[in-house]
Scaffold this motif. Structure first.
Motif, PDB file in Angstrom:
ATOM      1  N   ALA A 178       0.845  -1.193   0.000  1.00 46.93           N
ATOM      2  CA  ALA A 178       0.000   0.000   0.000  1.00 46.93           C
ATOM      3  C   ALA A 178       0.884   1.248   0.000  1.00 46.93           C
ATOM      4  N   THR A 179       0.571   2.177  -0.910  1.00 48.13           N
ATOM      5  CA  THR A 179       1.284   3.447  -0.979  1.00 48.13           C
ATOM      6  C   THR A 179       0.268   4.578  -1.018  1.00 48.13           C
ATOM      7  N   PRO A 180      -0.482   4.762   0.061  1.00 49.27           N
ATOM      8  CA  PRO A 180      -1.479   5.847   0.077  1.00 49.27           C
ATOM      9  C   PRO A 180      -0.798   7.202   0.252  1.00 49.27           C
ATOM     10  N   SER A 181      -1.455   8.242  -0.266  1.00 42.71           N
ATOM     11  CA  SER A 181      -0.914   9.592  -0.120  1.00 42.71           C
ATOM     12  C   SER A 181      -1.409  10.259   1.158  1.00 42.71           C
ATOM     13  N   VAL A 182      -2.469   9.717   1.755  1.00 42.43           N
ATOM     14  CA  VAL A 182      -3.001  10.214   3.027  1.00 42.43           C
ATOM     15  C   VAL A 182      -3.331   9.005   3.898  1.00 42.43           C
ATOM     16  N   VAL A 202      -7.644  -2.381   8.738  1.00 44.53           N
ATOM     17  CA  VAL A 202      -6.288  -1.987   9.116  1.00 44.53           C
ATOM     18  C   VAL A 202      -6.077  -0.557   8.619  1.00 44.53           C
ATOM     19  N   THR A 203      -5.354   0.233   9.399  1.00 45.07           N
ATOM     20  CA  THR A 203      -5.120   1.629   9.034  1.00 45.07           C
ATOM     21  C   THR A 203      -3.637   1.849   8.752  1.00 45.07           C
ATOM     22  N   VAL A 204      -3.367   2.508   7.625  1.00 41.53           N
ATOM     23  CA  VAL A 204      -2.003   2.920   7.282  1.00 41.53           C
ATOM     24  C   VAL A 204      -1.933   4.430   7.497  1.00 41.53           C
TER      25      VAL A 204
END
Length: 336
Positions: A178-182, A202-204
């Protein structure tokens, strides 16, 4: 005469048998009348006018006879073939009576329905098997710096679906990156071939990069020093390839590089995220010095002063000797 006698005898025997049979039937009929009786049209009971209903063998059916459901769900059981129905056990049923009931047992259960019509009864069974739900685990929360990648670790059944798919390498596998911006909360749904699934989240957490500015580029001559003007959030650290910094952790070090050099300033925040900016110090090494070999100190304004000329001259000593080696003049000031 003999034949006549025989015929008369046979007729007598037949008459006796018929009489006895009729008396027996009449006796049975009277007994039924006395026991059963009937209701007349005006609502009175008439024991001498019975109505006898003959009921065939009763057969009760239930549908489905077997079923498999996921834990926490239900199924409908329907009985037929009788007038009234009673279900056992009543545990997990919406009702213990009726032709159609909803079954939601917590364990595998065999239900028996008893159907009744008049005085006749019959039974049928239905087995409801409980399939345990898949235990889905989306893994532990993670914290990354913006631009970095987190590895998700899902588990559970044999099919997987992540939502939202934004920033994921593959939303249909157990362990995508995962590569989220936010900061993003991902929901994982897993099942066994689409059955008896469950979800987990799950939270990143995405930490923004710190701010950093290494300041404007500087221009100096060889041998001079420059003062850098850096700034940023978090911890600051200067670096270069030649080590000419007066300090590496202050915002504004002094440098004196021997040639044009780039200095990079890195800011690191409490979460370990960093940003880097670069400043260049340009060093001028193109110097030229001109020393005249004659001068005419006659006060006409042309070549009256003997002096060295050039760019970047910082220090000079001038000594004049005569032909015999005797010192005639000395100065450490250019132009005098």
């Amino acid at each position: 005469a003999v034949g006549k006698v025989i015929n008369n005898g046979m007729q007598a025997l037949l008459n006796d048998f018929s009489g006895s049979l009729n008396q027996g039937i009449d006796s049975v009929t009277k007994s039924i009348k006395n026991v059963v009786g009937s209701w007349t049209g005006d609502g009175k009971y008439d024991s001498n006018n019975p109505t006898v209903n003959i009921v065939s063998n009763l057969v009760v059916n239930v549908s489905p006879t077997t079923s498999s459901i996921c834990a926490g769900t239900n199924t409908t059981l329907t009985a037929s073939g009788a007038t009234t129905y009673a279900w056992l056990p009543a545990t997990g049923l919406s009702s213990a009576t009726g032709a159609s009931v909803t079954a939601s047992p917590i364990t595998t259960t065999t239900y028996t329905v008893t159907g009744t019509t008049s005085t006749c009864t019959a039974t049928a069974t239905s087995i409801v098997t409980i399939i345990p739900n898949v235990v889905t685990n989306a893994g532990a929360d993670d914290t990354i710096c913006i631009g970095q990648t987190a590895s998700l670790s899902g588990s559970g059944g044999n099919t997987f679906s992540w939502s939202p798919a934004t920033g994921l390498s593959n939303a249909s596998i157990a362990t995508p990156t995962a590569t989220p911006s936010v900061t993003t909360t991902y929901t994982l749904t897993s099942s066994n071939s689409g059955q008896c699934g469950s979800t987990d989240v799950v939270t990143v957490y995405v930490v923004p990069a710190p701010t950093v500015d290494a300041g404007p580029d500087q221009f100096i001559n060889l041998g001079e020093s420059a003062n850098l003007f850096g700034s940023g959030s978090g911890t600051l650290l200067w670096g270069s390839g030649i080590g000419s910094l007066s300090c590496t952790t202050c915002a504004s070090p002094i440098v004196n590089p021997p040639y044009t050099t780039g200095y990079f300033l890195t800011a690191t925040n409490a979460q370990g995220c960093s940003s880097t900016d670069t400043v260049f110090v340009y060093v001028n090494t193109d110097f030229s010095v001109y020393i005249p070999n004659t001068f005419s100190p006659n006060g006409d304004g042309s070549n009256d002063v003997f002096m060295a000329k050039g760019f970047g001259v910082k220090e000079i000593t001038l000594t004049i000797f005569n032909r015999w080696g005797e010192q005639l003049f000395y100065t450490a000031e250019n132009g005098k």
